[in-house]
Enzyme design. Sequence first.
Site, PDB file in Angstrom:
ATOM      1  N   ARG A 196       0.877  -1.185   0.000  1.00 37.11           N
ATOM      2  CA  ARG A 196       0.000   0.000   0.000  1.00 37.11           C
ATOM      3  C   ARG A 196       0.905   1.223   0.000  1.00 37.11           C
ATOM      4  NH1 ARG A 196      -4.425   0.953   4.787  1.00 37.11           N
ATOM      5  NH2 ARG A 196      -2.524   1.060   6.040  1.00 37.11           N
TER       6      ARG A 196
ATOM      7  N   ARG B 109       0.507  -0.564  18.258  1.00 31.52           N
ATOM      8  CA  ARG B 109      -0.226   0.486  17.536  1.00 31.52           C
ATOM      9  C   ARG B 109      -1.667   0.047  17.240  1.00 31.52           C
ATOM     10  NH1 ARG B 109       2.977   0.446  13.129  1.00 31.52           N
ATOM     11  NH2 ARG B 109       1.289  -0.333  11.853  1.00 31.52           N
TER      12      ARG B 109
ATOM     13  N   MET C 169     -34.520   6.791   4.247  1.00 33.91           N
ATOM     14  CA  MET C 169     -33.426   7.730   4.521  1.00 33.91           C
ATOM     15  C   MET C 169     -33.370   8.113   6.006  1.00 33.91           C
ATOM     16  SD  MET C 169     -32.650  11.402   2.715  1.00 33.91           S
ATOM     17  CE  MET C 169     -32.700  10.760   1.058  1.00 33.91           C
ATOM     18  N   ASP C 170     -34.532   8.268   6.633  1.00 32.03           N
ATOM     19  CA  ASP C 170     -34.570   8.779   8.003  1.00 32.03           C
ATOM     20  C   ASP C 170     -35.259   7.836   8.988  1.00 32.03           C
ATOM     21  OD1 ASP C 170     -33.749  11.422   6.902  1.00 32.03           O
ATOM     22  OD2 ASP C 170     -35.767  11.290   6.032  1.00 32.03           O
TER      23      ASP C 170
HETATM   24  C1  PLP Z   1      -0.977   2.069   9.598  1.00 29.50           C
HETATM   25  C2  PLP Z   1      -1.958   1.564  10.589  1.00 29.50           C
HETATM   26  N1  PLP Z   1      -1.544   1.183  11.795  1.00 29.50           N
HETATM   27  C3  PLP Z   1      -2.398   0.703  12.730  1.00 29.50           C
HETATM   28  C4  PLP Z   1      -3.736   0.583  12.451  1.00 29.50           C
HETATM   29  C5  PLP Z   1      -4.651   0.005  13.494  1.00 29.50           C
HETATM   30  O1  PLP Z   1      -5.137  -1.236  13.042  1.00 29.50           O
HETATM   31  P1  PLP Z   1      -6.229  -2.010  13.908  1.00 29.50           P
HETATM   32  O2  PLP Z   1      -7.419  -1.128  13.930  1.00 29.50           O
HETATM   33  O3  PLP Z   1      -6.440  -3.282  13.185  1.00 29.50           O
HETATM   34  O4  PLP Z   1      -5.636  -2.172  15.243  1.00 29.50           O
HETATM   35  C6  PLP Z   1      -4.213   0.955  11.195  1.00 29.50           C
HETATM   36  C7  PLP Z   1      -5.624   0.825  10.896  1.00 29.50           C
HETATM   37  O5  PLP Z   1      -6.105   0.847   9.813  1.00 29.50           O
HETATM   38  C8  PLP Z   1      -3.293   1.460  10.233  1.00 29.50           C
HETATM   39  O6  PLP Z   1      -3.695   1.838   9.024  1.00 29.50           O
END
Ligand code: PLP
Length: 411
Positions: free
Chosen positions: A170, A255, A347-348
Amino acid sequence: MTDAPPGSATTRILSGDPLARTERDRAVASTSELGPPRHRPTWAEVDLDAITGNVAALKAHAAAPGLMAVVKADAYGHGMIPAARAALAGGADWLAVALVEEGEALRAAGITAPILVLTEPPSPALPAMVESRLTPTVYSSEFFAAASSYARAISTTLEVHLKLDTGMRRVGVPDGEWDTALRRVRDDSWVRMTGLWSHFALADEPDHPFVAEQHDRFAQALELARSLGVAPPQVHLANSAATLRAPETHYDLVRPGLAVYGLEPAPGMAGDVPLRPALRWCSRAALVKRLAAGEAVSYGLRWTAPRDTTVVTVPAGYADGVTRALTNTGEVVCRGRRAPMVGTVCMDQFMVDLGDEDAVAGDEVVLIGRQGQAEVTADDWAEWLGTINYEVVCGVGRRVPRVYVGGGRAT
Ligand SMILES: Cc1ncc(COP(=O)(O)O)c(C=O)c1O
């Protein structure tokens, strides 16, 4: 605040009917494009204590000393600023966003924690990033050169995190260019690499061999960096799935995003890590009517009552994220039990078949979350819609006010 429990000075809003609250309560209660709920009884309750507790639980579970909470995309639909504060209260050391604009909004709200921008913006955004003390991720030679020349122009050393592509294809420095990129950063006088990271392609399958393959490649990259004399203090790789299940990938920071909000990348993945879903999406029956067998409901007359039955109309629709694909497919909880959505979602508004239940206008209808013993989850929606729980919570519309419950400082 009329209903804060004793000793809970920071509790801002409690469960219940947000329309019943005072003007002042409402002013702090919510964000949506239309402001807090005033007339329509449809809202998403976000439990800030759940977010704080989830971060604390993830941090206790992680082998890494630090945690970067991913709060991009309005904190996966939960409301970025209150969610970020709640995550920091739970011990998050860093925040991560996708957009410079998101980072700026966090700074404007007074948040001082380090913030990583996960993707490169166009290089004209560099002054704004510096101004807001946002840490850029770099991977393209163009953005790197722009960062270096901007840092030089303002006589500042710019701290960046270098992102490597270990297989997701990506964004990130492609494998063949790691050596060049690492040398370039090492030898630049204006840019300092304080982080090195990558991202797993398999968010929900920690046992898939490609996860280990990506981790091996990342370990090779770290070895290469070491051999070049580069040792950034923040090495990070683990998303929620890896935070929960792959401690060997934790390095300096984990993360997670999804798990911060109490959801699992795949059923059962949290194991004994006590995660609590933070979002509960509610409405109230606006109209209750009795239909005779054979009468059809909503646009296209796509559902016909098989028997005499009670149908309620709920004031939320596809403009709020109750996607039309839930027509004759989704379920809600009302009067303590699950009941089917019937007829085309409008829609609502949408309709629910309650059978012979003794419903009255004003009954709470839970779209996502628990009521008594019954529950509808974001995972249920994902299954009905052929998607993932991430998209479900991100899809709660901007028209739905978020109402904050618990100890975080909501704005
Ligand atoms: C680069 C990156 N790091 C961490 C995450 C967190 O991933 P998750 O929500 O699966 O913990 C994402 C989520 O899309 C991400 O794009």
